[in-house]
Structure formats: C-alpha cells, structure tokens
Design an enzyme around this catalytic site. Sequence first.
Site, PDB file in Angstrom:
ATOM      1  N   HIS A  78      29.924  53.793  51.782  1.00  0.00           N
ATOM      2  CA  HIS A  78      28.868  53.041  52.589  1.00  0.00           C
ATOM      3  C   HIS A  78      28.683  53.771  53.996  1.00  0.00           C
ATOM      4  O   HIS A  78      29.270  54.755  54.251  1.00  0.00           O
ATOM      5  CB  HIS A  78      29.484  51.637  53.034  1.00  0.00           C
TER       6      HIS A  78
ATOM      7  N   CYS B 107      29.180  51.631  45.616  1.00  0.00           N
ATOM      8  CA  CYS B 107      30.004  50.628  45.459  1.00  0.00           C
ATOM      9  C   CYS B 107      29.913  49.439  44.231  1.00  0.00           C
ATOM     10  O   CYS B 107      30.101  49.793  43.053  1.00  0.00           O
ATOM     11  CB  CYS B 107      30.536  50.110  46.603  1.00  0.00           C
TER      12      CYS B 107
HETATM   13  N1  GLN Z   1      33.958  44.294  44.896  1.00  0.00           N
HETATM   14  C1  GLN Z   1      34.115  45.654  44.554  1.00  0.00           C
HETATM   15  C2  GLN Z   1      35.478  46.099  45.053  1.00  0.00           C
HETATM   16  O1  GLN Z   1      36.018  45.614  46.084  1.00  0.00           O
HETATM   17  C3  GLN Z   1      33.314  46.078  45.407  1.00  0.00           C
HETATM   18  C4  GLN Z   1      33.157  46.561  46.824  1.00  0.00           C
HETATM   19  C5  GLN Z   1      32.257  47.032  47.493  1.00  0.00           C
HETATM   20  O2  GLN Z   1      31.078  46.966  47.091  1.00  0.00           O
HETATM   21  N2  GLN Z   1      32.613  47.367  48.899  1.00  0.00           N
HETATM   22  O3  GLN Z   1      35.955  46.869  44.264  1.00  0.00           O
END
Ligand code: GLN
Length: 261
Positions: free
Chosen positions: A213, A116
């Site tokens: 995740h 992510c």
């Molecule tokens: N901040 C990024 C987004 O919302 C990554 C989010 C995350 O790592 N879950 O796209």
Amino acid sequence: MTGESQAARAGAGAGAGPGKDEGKGTIRILQLYPRDMNIYGDWGNALVLQRRVQWHGYTPELLEYNPGDDFPADVDIIVGGGGQDSGQLIIQDDLQLRAGTLTELAEDGAPMLVICGLYQLFGRFFKTRLGTVIPGIGILDVETHGTDERLIGNVKVSTPEFGEVLGYENHSGQTTLGSGVRPLGTVARGTGNNSKDGNEGARYKNVVASYLHGSLLPKNPAIADFLIRTAAERKFGTFDPGAPDDHYAVLAREHAARRPR
Ligand code: GLN
C-alpha cells in the site's frame, strides 16, 4: 449509482490538466470495489493512473465498480485495493459473479494491479486466521493462509522489471506462490508474501499483484507506466509516450526509501 454514471462524473473531473484532448484516445481505468477494498491510500493508485494517462497525452476515464453495479464494457486497466477480512467477506459473492469476466480480461492480456486483500482474492483462496475460507477467482496461482503474526512496516523490493519498488505492508495473511506465477520481486526490507521465502507479490501475464500500500503507484511510476503502456498497446496497437512530471514521484521515493522498517 452504476459504474457508467460514476464514469461520467469522474471523467468530467479529469478535464483539467496537461494532455487532455491531444487526440491519442481514451483509456478507461476501473477501480474494483473502492467502497470495501480501499485502505492505506489504495485509491491513490487510480488517481496516479488518471494523471499519468493525461501526461502521456491520452484521455483518462475513471470508473468505479462496487457490488451490484453493472460491469462496465471496454475497460482498459483494472485496479483493486486492499481491505480488512470483513471487507473481503462483503465483496466475495459479487467477486465470484465477476470471476468469468475478470479471468477473460486477464487471460487476454488486460493490465491489472491488485493490492493485498484483492491480491489474495485473485488467487485460489484466503483462509482467515479464524478458519473461514474465502474463495478467490484463481487468476493467480497463489493461496493465502491467515496467521497470528501481523506483517507490518515499510518494504523495499528488488524487482527485475520495475527496479526497486517501495511501499508499506500490513497483513496477517501469508501467501504462497504456485508454479503458474512468478514473484514480483525479492524483499530487501520487510516481509512481503510470507515470512519464509523472501518473495513479494506475484506476476502473471499483465497482472501485477502486491502487498504494498502507501499508495504504491505515486512512488513507483514504473509500474504505473507499465500498466498504461500495456493498455495503450492492447487498445491502439502502439504506445506513444508523453513526458510525465516525475518531480513528486522522485521526492516520494526518496522519502519512502529513508523510512525505517
Ligand atoms: N485481510 C487481509 C490480511 O490481513 C488483507 C489486509 C490488507 O488488505 N491490508 O491478510
């Protein structure tokens, strides 16, 4: 505390359990930015690697790298987690300092898993919903644009290399792949990289990038073993697998597969 001294601590903690001292050699696992980039259980990826390395009969050493630390030498597997936009802003300058080292390692075939927020920053850039451009390190030929839509929920991905991959996504950034990478797979449930093309994640050399995740590796041991096999082959010229205990991984996969979107 430097990465090295944390390594000593983590290494000591890894002592108990099967596989220790079987003499196949040490595999050093580095978790990038766990202080700022570690959400929805991403730290679990490093723990799964640590345990499976033991089960395969090698000796794991678990290292952490946070902004300002010395970058440890002789790293065999790199993992990096997700983070809010705010976490990405905190690590962005330090990540640029490490861009050369990380790029050299990736080009040389070091196995890496980035999830992510670090997936986004291993790409060319992440432009947030508010218009701030956070530069990436360009290992991956991808770019990410923040949107007003949040992509949240359980995901199933069909992949050519790892079978069905299961996990959980929560992001507003939407990632588009360039011709220099291939997708990790195609979403069978959920959204993945963006709301348009049905792709999830990216693959380049031995870098695996994903939005998932959960953590990802406890229920996707095929990816964990790919990273370990690649690390062993790169370091020792060959991989001599052990007999991992997949009991909990099977249960976790069954459970994840039954979850609604
Ligand atoms: N901040 C990024 C987004 O919302 C990554 C989010 C995350 O790592 N879950 O796209």
